[in-house]
Motif scaffolding. Sequence first.
Motif, PDB file in Angstrom:
ATOM      1  N   ASP A  68       0.808  -1.222   0.000  1.00 53.47           N
ATOM      2  CA  ASP A  68       0.000   0.000   0.000  1.00 53.47           C
ATOM      3  C   ASP A  68       0.842   1.273   0.000  1.00 53.47           C
ATOM      4  OD1 ASP A  68       0.882  -0.357   2.607  1.00 53.47           O
ATOM      5  OD2 ASP A  68      -1.006   0.274   3.536  1.00 53.47           O
ATOM      6  N   VAL A  69       2.141   1.148  -0.308  1.00 49.00           N
ATOM      7  CA  VAL A  69       2.955   2.316  -0.646  1.00 49.00           C
ATOM      8  C   VAL A  69       3.961   1.861  -1.694  1.00 49.00           C
ATOM      9  CG1 VAL A  69       4.589   1.944   1.277  1.00 49.00           C
ATOM     10  CG2 VAL A  69       4.395   4.210   0.211  1.00 49.00           C
ATOM     11  N   ASP A  70       4.016   2.606  -2.803  1.00 48.14           N
ATOM     12  CA  ASP A  70       4.777   2.142  -3.964  1.00 48.14           C
ATOM     13  C   ASP A  70       4.787   3.282  -4.986  1.00 48.14           C
ATOM     14  OD1 ASP A  70       4.140   0.866  -6.887  1.00 48.14           O
ATOM     15  OD2 ASP A  70       5.585  -0.375  -5.830  1.00 48.14           O
ATOM     16  N   ASP A  71       5.751   3.249  -5.925  1.00 47.21           N
ATOM     17  CA  ASP A  71       5.839   4.299  -6.949  1.00 47.21           C
ATOM     18  C   ASP A  71       4.526   4.462  -7.712  1.00 47.21           C
ATOM     19  OD1 ASP A  71       8.468   4.783  -6.308  1.00 47.21           O
ATOM     20  OD2 ASP A  71       9.294   3.504  -7.886  1.00 47.21           O
ATOM     21  N   LYS A  72       3.911   3.326  -8.095  1.00 47.46           N
ATOM     22  CA  LYS A  72       2.679   3.385  -8.895  1.00 47.46           C
ATOM     23  C   LYS A  72       1.536   4.008  -8.100  1.00 47.46           C
ATOM     24  CE  LYS A  72       3.844  -0.687 -11.674  1.00 47.46           C
ATOM     25  NZ  LYS A  72       3.541  -2.114 -11.913  1.00 47.46           N
ATOM     26  N   ILE A  73       1.478   3.676  -6.811  1.00 46.85           N
ATOM     27  CA  ILE A  73       0.429   4.242  -5.955  1.00 46.85           C
ATOM     28  C   ILE A  73       0.628   5.747  -5.833  1.00 46.85           C
ATOM     29  CG2 ILE A  73      -0.491   4.302  -3.594  1.00 46.85           C
ATOM     30  CD1 ILE A  73       0.291   1.302  -3.399  1.00 46.85           C
ATOM     31  N   ILE A  74       1.874   6.170  -5.596  1.00 45.56           N
ATOM     32  CA  ILE A  74       2.173   7.593  -5.426  1.00 45.56           C
ATOM     33  C   ILE A  74       1.857   8.358  -6.708  1.00 45.56           C
ATOM     34  CG2 ILE A  74       4.036   9.255  -5.054  1.00 45.56           C
ATOM     35  CD1 ILE A  74       5.327   7.017  -3.243  1.00 45.56           C
ATOM     36  N   ARG A  75       2.247   7.781  -7.854  1.00 41.35           N
ATOM     37  CA  ARG A  75       1.997   8.446  -9.136  1.00 41.35           C
ATOM     38  C   ARG A  75       0.497   8.607  -9.380  1.00 41.35           C
ATOM     39  NH1 ARG A  75       3.944   4.717 -12.491  1.00 41.35           N
ATOM     40  NH2 ARG A  75       6.032   5.140 -11.735  1.00 41.35           N
ATOM     41  N   ARG A  76      -0.254   7.530  -9.148  1.00 34.97           N
ATOM     42  CA  ARG A  76      -1.698   7.581  -9.376  1.00 34.97           C
ATOM     43  C   ARG A  76      -2.372   8.558  -8.404  1.00 34.97           C
ATOM     44  NH1 ARG A  76      -5.564   3.647 -11.352  1.00 34.97           N
ATOM     45  NH2 ARG A  76      -7.531   4.784 -11.466  1.00 34.97           N
ATOM     46  N   ALA A  77      -1.943   8.558  -7.155  1.00 32.52           N
ATOM     47  CA  ALA A  77      -2.516   9.467  -6.157  1.00 32.52           C
ATOM     48  C   ALA A  77      -2.257  10.918  -6.536  1.00 32.52           C
ATOM     49  CB  ALA A  77      -1.939   9.158  -4.775  1.00 32.52           C
ATOM     50  N   ASN A  78      -1.049  11.204  -7.019  1.00 35.65           N
ATOM     51  CA  ASN A  78      -0.721  12.576  -7.451  1.00 35.65           C
ATOM     52  C   ASN A  78      -1.580  12.992  -8.632  1.00 35.65           C
ATOM     53  OD1 ASN A  78       1.188  12.883  -5.450  1.00 35.65           O
ATOM     54  ND2 ASN A  78       2.924  12.304  -6.745  1.00 35.65           N
ATOM     55  N   GLU A  79      -1.810  12.044  -9.555  1.00 30.38           N
ATOM     56  CA  GLU A  79      -2.660  12.349 -10.721  1.00 30.38           C
ATOM     57  C   GLU A  79      -4.081  12.688 -10.289  1.00 30.38           C
ATOM     58  OE1 GLU A  79      -2.420   8.860 -13.119  1.00 30.38           O
ATOM     59  OE2 GLU A  79      -0.365   9.260 -13.812  1.00 30.38           O
ATOM     60  N   ARG A 200      11.143   5.414   2.491  1.00 34.36           N
ATOM     61  CA  ARG A 200      10.157   4.326   2.479  1.00 34.36           C
ATOM     62  C   ARG A 200      10.851   3.054   1.997  1.00 34.36           C
ATOM     63  NH1 ARG A 200       8.236   4.014  -2.963  1.00 34.36           N
ATOM     64  NH2 ARG A 200       8.814   5.858  -4.178  1.00 34.36           N
ATOM     65  N   PRO A 201      10.215   1.909   2.193  1.00 39.27           N
ATOM     66  CA  PRO A 201      10.896   0.656   1.841  1.00 39.27           C
ATOM     67  C   PRO A 201      11.013   0.438   0.335  1.00 39.27           C
ATOM     68  CG  PRO A 201       9.011   0.288   3.310  1.00 39.27           C
ATOM     69  CD  PRO A 201       8.915   1.681   2.811  1.00 39.27           C
ATOM     70  N   GLY A 202      12.032  -0.330  -0.047  1.00 38.88           N
ATOM     71  CA  GLY A 202      12.062  -0.893  -1.384  1.00 38.88           C
ATOM     72  C   GLY A 202      10.989  -1.969  -1.460  1.00 38.88           C
ATOM     73  N   TRP A 203      10.673  -2.393  -2.677  1.00 37.93           N
ATOM     74  CA  TRP A 203       9.552  -3.323  -2.854  1.00 37.93           C
ATOM     75  C   TRP A 203       9.793  -4.666  -2.174  1.00 37.93           C
ATOM     76  CZ3 TRP A 203       8.708  -6.526  -7.865  1.00 37.93           C
ATOM     77  CH2 TRP A 203       7.525  -7.267  -7.762  1.00 37.93           C
ATOM     78  N   HIS A 204      10.988  -5.244  -2.336  1.00 33.03           N
ATOM     79  CA  HIS A 204      11.215  -6.629  -1.927  1.00 33.03           C
ATOM     80  C   HIS A 204      11.242  -6.816  -0.413  1.00 33.03           C
ATOM     81  CE1 HIS A 204      12.285  -6.687  -6.118  1.00 33.03           C
ATOM     82  NE2 HIS A 204      13.324  -5.907  -5.899  1.00 33.03           N
ATOM     83  N   ILE A 205      11.776  -5.832   0.304  1.00 32.48           N
ATOM     84  CA  ILE A 205      12.014  -5.998   1.742  1.00 32.48           C
ATOM     85  C   ILE A 205      10.715  -6.172   2.530  1.00 32.48           C
ATOM     86  CG2 ILE A 205      11.996  -3.521   2.329  1.00 32.48           C
ATOM     87  CD1 ILE A 205      14.519  -6.115   3.701  1.00 32.48           C
ATOM     88  N   GLU A 206       9.624  -5.587   2.027  1.00 30.16           N
ATOM     89  CA  GLU A 206       8.358  -5.653   2.774  1.00 30.16           C
ATOM     90  C   GLU A 206       7.906  -7.096   2.969  1.00 30.16           C
ATOM     91  OE1 GLU A 206       4.803  -5.093  -0.216  1.00 30.16           O
ATOM     92  OE2 GLU A 206       6.221  -3.469  -0.518  1.00 30.16           O
ATOM     93  N   CYS A 207       8.013  -7.909   1.908  1.00 32.92           N
ATOM     94  CA  CYS A 207       7.538  -9.293   2.004  1.00 32.92           C
ATOM     95  C   CYS A 207       8.411 -10.113   2.948  1.00 32.92           C
ATOM     96  CB  CYS A 207       7.502  -9.939   0.613  1.00 32.92           C
ATOM     97  SG  CYS A 207       6.147  -9.323  -0.424  1.00 32.92           S
TER      98      CYS A 207
END
Length: 405
Positions: A68-79, A200-207
């Motif tokens: 629930d935090v990621d580049d794609k989420i941030i980009r879409r939220a900004n749009e 914020r975290p990189g993608w892989h570390i969260e899992c």
Amino acid sequence: MHIYNTLTRKKEELVPIEPNHIRIYACGPTVYNYIHIGNARPICAFDVLRRYLKYRGYEVTYVQNFTDVDDKIIRRANEEGVPASELSERYIQEYKTDAHGLNVMDADIHPKVTENMDLIIDMVKKLVESGHAYESNGDVYFRTTSFSDYGKLSGQPMEELQAGARIDVNDQKENPLDFAVWKAAKPGEPYWESPWGKGRPGWHIECSAMSTHYLGDTLDLHCGGQDLIFPHHENEIAQSEAATGKAFSHYWMHNGYINIDNKKMSKSLGNFFTVREVAEQYGYEVIRYMMIQAHYRSPINYCKELLDACKASLERLYTCRNTLDRAIAAAPAGDCSEAAKELFAQREQQFITAMDDDLNTADGITALFELARELNRMSADATTPKGQLEAGAKLFDSLTDVLGI
């Protein structure tokens, strides 16, 4: 049960760490949009796995995250001009609508990245302190050369991976294969305080952080789409085993791709379909049936003809079950015959044999249809005793429940 283990590239008997308890981690969605047809495949396939293990008497603990935090989420939220947290929460709810429509059971635990930040930061700290990761201008990278087994899941030696890696002259990394476990915040992005500054975290570390916290340092089984083998799951293994000093997961299961009319699904090709769109036309159950009618490791070619065939197959099963109900209501009293008991036992064993062979749902469905054909014959015979029809209905319901249809 035997499953194909991506890690060893062979079928192996599934032997849990604790007797009769299997702990599974499934990679969940990045919640910035509706889930698409490709997302639905692992959700349905591994829901069947979970249901089947329960049917065979195992206790199953099933964890599936939400990114629930990621580049794609941030980009879409900004749009859209909304906070990233608002966007991600909206699409978590939309995911649940689609997952429930597909008759996918909720995970026992659905951890969110934003609610487990302390765990993630603690794991990054361990990696830095042990020399497996290093800080560079507020970013923290995993040092892939520090992990001698890097590449073992994908079967690609370090030398080959390095030869194919993209080299960026502006990169702050020691090695092109090193990957971010913590990212320095850019202006306007959500961030958390850390020993390396705001980020914020990189993608892989969260899992890695969430799976080991909720299921223990060593998992029984980790699953996901074939597209996640490299780099996501490869990187999960490296950072998890570097942090804990233990094997990360004994078994790895990966489902095959979905093509659209024999072409790779892509927004640029205009052949990108959300589950919601397809469900509006065919209903959710047809989508689920499509996902499980083939072996989970085989590719599926999504097309109108396949959807129509799946719809027709489901209608045959519903017709069988409805006919059975009517026959039970009108049947004479009496118990199930020994011959019928033996027949039902054979069909159940046929189903179990198929599913025990690397979750072969295609052959499992064959067993179900053979049972349906025999139940249709019994329903058509007005002398079939009620107890026999009820026993057949009980088995039919049991097998369809495992398949989630």
